[in-house]
Motif scaffolding. Structure first.
Motif, short mmCIF file in Angstrom:
data_model
loop_
_atom_site.label_atom_id
_atom_site.label_comp_id
_atom_site.label_asym_id
_atom_site.label_seq_id
_atom_site.Cartn_x
_atom_site.Cartn_y
_atom_site.Cartn_z
N GLY A 65 0.79 -1.23 0.00
CA GLY A 65 0.00 0.00 0.00
C GLY A 65 0.81 1.27 0.00
O GLY A 65 0.38 2.29 -0.54
N TYR A 66 2.00 1.24 0.60
CA TYR A 66 2.82 2.45 0.65
C TYR A 66 3.20 2.88 -0.76
O TYR A 66 2.93 4.01 -1.18
N ASN A 67 3.78 1.97 -1.51
CA ASN A 67 4.11 2.29 -2.90
C ASN A 67 2.86 2.47 -3.74
O ASN A 67 2.86 3.22 -4.73
N GLY A 68 1.77 1.80 -3.34
CA GLY A 68 0.53 1.91 -4.09
C GLY A 68 -0.01 3.33 -4.13
O GLY A 68 -0.55 3.77 -5.15
N VAL A 69 0.14 4.07 -3.02
CA VAL A 69 -0.32 5.45 -3.00
C VAL A 69 0.48 6.30 -3.97
O VAL A 69 -0.08 7.06 -4.78
N PHE A 70 1.80 6.18 -3.93
CA PHE A 70 2.64 6.98 -4.83
C PHE A 70 2.40 6.62 -6.29
O PHE A 70 2.36 7.49 -7.16
N ASN A 71 2.24 5.33 -6.56
CA ASN A 71 1.98 4.90 -7.93
C ASN A 71 0.66 5.45 -8.44
O ASN A 71 0.54 5.83 -9.62
N ALA A 72 -0.35 5.49 -7.58
CA ALA A 72 -1.64 6.03 -8.00
C ALA A 72 -1.54 7.51 -8.34
O ALA A 72 -2.12 7.97 -9.34
N LEU A 73 -0.81 8.26 -7.53
CA LEU A 73 -0.65 9.68 -7.81
C LEU A 73 0.15 9.91 -9.08
O LEU A 73 -0.18 10.79 -9.89
N ARG A 74 1.19 9.13 -9.27
CA ARG A 74 2.00 9.28 -10.48
C ARG A 74 1.23 8.90 -11.73
O ARG A 74 1.52 9.41 -12.82
N GLY A 75 0.28 8.03 -11.59
CA GLY A 75 -0.51 7.61 -12.74
C GLY A 75 -1.71 8.49 -13.02
O GLY A 75 -2.44 8.24 -13.98
N GLN A 76 -1.91 9.51 -12.20
CA GLN A 76 -3.07 10.39 -12.34
C GLN A 76 -2.66 11.67 -13.05
O GLN A 76 -1.77 12.39 -12.57
N SER A 77 -3.25 11.97 -14.16
CA SER A 77 -2.91 13.19 -14.90
C SER A 77 -3.44 14.42 -14.17
O SER A 77 -4.27 14.32 -13.27
N GLY A 78 -2.95 15.57 -14.59
CA GLY A 78 -3.46 16.82 -14.05
C GLY A 78 -2.63 17.42 -12.94
O GLY A 78 -3.08 18.34 -12.26
N GLY A 79 -1.42 16.92 -12.73
CA GLY A 79 -0.53 17.52 -11.73
C GLY A 79 -0.43 16.74 -10.43
O GLY A 79 0.38 17.10 -9.56
N TRP A 80 -1.20 15.67 -10.28
CA TRP A 80 -1.19 14.92 -9.02
C TRP A 80 0.17 14.29 -8.73
O TRP A 80 0.56 14.14 -7.56
N ALA A 81 0.90 13.93 -9.76
CA ALA A 81 2.23 13.35 -9.56
C ALA A 81 3.18 14.35 -8.90
O ALA A 81 4.15 13.94 -8.25
N ASN A 82 2.89 15.64 -9.03
CA ASN A 82 3.76 16.66 -8.44
C ASN A 82 3.67 16.70 -6.91
O ASN A 82 4.48 17.39 -6.27
#
Length: 399
Positions: free
Chosen positions: A195-212
């Motif tokens: 789950g820890y990496n899962g949160v970061f992966n979800a944000l990185r995979g979300q367009s619109g600036g969420w990876a930032n």
């Protein structure tokens, strides 16, 4: 760095009763002798990391209102006077347990935070106004490249409230717990496997600036994900990230009534919202306007503040908390009766709090404090008991 705690901190819940996610004052206060002056906190290091762990118990002494820290024995120490510019705070660190080990300290009747850091002590400073908290959304904050996190807690004569919080950031994972007076143990805050990496992966995979929102050390080591409020404030997320959803809500309730029933134990207390002149006015059952809200911007929604300010009263605050939850969870268009407390309805719109969605999706019990009023509908990662025998803080793997 900043002074004060998070915008929504646990002490509020400890001086009020959580009823369906809304706060009502006047909970029964048991005799002071029911809760001792200190209780044990068992810290278990299941992180698998070899770094030295440092622990801090910082807060406000409830008997005096003084700010300070507690040592491993639970003894209170007041902060000395600070300065301008801020001066270094005394070293309040407690050496934490090694990997695979546990350590028990005692925590006093505080309203505050238990910080923990890996590999390096945190840098706390004192101003003339009190303690300066880490503010890692600021690139020049001295704690920016330290892996750390904190739990919020209140221990008072009515018992213990302790949570795992992601209101400001998602970082080094941990769970909290309490051994109740009957000997049973309640816990919350554990992530699912991966789950820890899962949160970061979800944000990185979300367009619109969420990876930032994801922050790393210069060497690429992941440290945390900032809350979307800080993403907007620092420019990582566009200020208009929620504008489409907010505009659709305002359009809908120009011709439809939004009914808010903020107290689960008071089903007849209802408020009715309608948008007129770009302002949502709420009336009571007698038709009198009781409060009004201008159309909120993304920052107001993510922070549950500014245009969605929520005073600790019995009218505006409960309505605002309900609106805040509805905007963050994107339930305001799917139901004109709020709060919607069914997690199956949350985060379904394309425009939503993707950070909160990602965090909740990776929690083992689905519970989190991913925004300030995530306790609406009892979705928060909080345990409490009126006769706590022991508290727990478990440092989990970063995987």
């Amino acid at each position: 760095m900043r002074t004060g705690f998070a915008r929504r901190t646990l002490p509020l819940a400890a001086t009020a009763a959580l009823i369906g996610g809304a706060l009502t004052l006047g909970i029964p206060q048991p005799a002071a002798a029911a809760v001792p002056d200190t209780i044990p906190l068992k810290i278990t290091n299941n992180s698998g990391r070899g770094d030295q762990v440092y622990v801090y118990d910082l807060g406000t002494q409830l008997s005096t209102g003084r700010q300070g820290w507690a040592d491993a024995n639970g003894t209170f120490h007041a902060w000395p006077a600070g300065g301008n510019p801020p001066t270094p705070a005394p070293d309040a660190s407690i050496t934490g347990p090694a990997a695979g080990q546990s350590k028990t300290i005692r925590i006093p009747k505080f309203s505050g935070r238990i910080y923990f850091s890996y590999g390096q002590k945190l840098d706390f400073r004192l101003t003339t106004g009190g303690l300066v908290q880490p503010a890692v959304q600021n690139p020049s904050d001295p704690n920016r490249n330290i892996l750390f996190n904190w739990s919020e807690y209140t221990l008072n004569d009515a018992g213990l409230w302790i949570n795992s919080t992601q209101v400001d950031m998602f970082s080094a994972p941990y769970a909290v717990g309490v051994q109740r007076s009957d000997g049973s143990v309640a816990t919350t805050g554990h992530l699912k496997s991966g789950g820890y990496n899962g949160v970061f992966n979800a944000l990185r995979g979300q367009s619109g600036g969420w990876a930032n929102l994801v922050q790393t050390r210069p060497d690429g080591t992941v440290l945390r994900a900032l809350s979307p409020l800080y993403g907007v404030e620092t420019g990582g997320l566009p200020a208009s990230v929620l504008s489409d959803y907010v505009n659709r809500v305002w359009t809908k309730y120009a011709s439809t009534t939004l009914t808010v029933t903020p107290f689960a134990d008071q089903p007849n207390t209802k408020y009715f919202g309608r948008v007129s002149g770009n302002v949502m006015n709420f009336t009571n059952s007698a038709g009198a306007v009781v409060t009004s809200f201008q159309k909120p911007d993304s920052g107001s929604v993510f922070g549950c503040h500014n245009l969605l300010d929520a005073p600790n009263d019995q009218v505006r605050g409960p309505i605002s908390r309900t609106l805040c939850a509805g905007f963050n969870r994107s339930t305001l268009l799917t139901s004109a009766n709020q709060p919607d407390t069914n997690p199956a309805d949350f985060y379904k719109d394309a425009v939503t709090n993707q950070y909160a969605r990602a965090v909740h999706a990776q929690m083992a019990d689905g519970k989190a404090y991913a925004f300030a009023f995530d306790d609406v509908g009892n979705q928060e990662s909080l345990v409490n008991d009126g006769g706590p025998q022991q508290a727990y803080l478990t440092l989990d793997p970063l995987s």
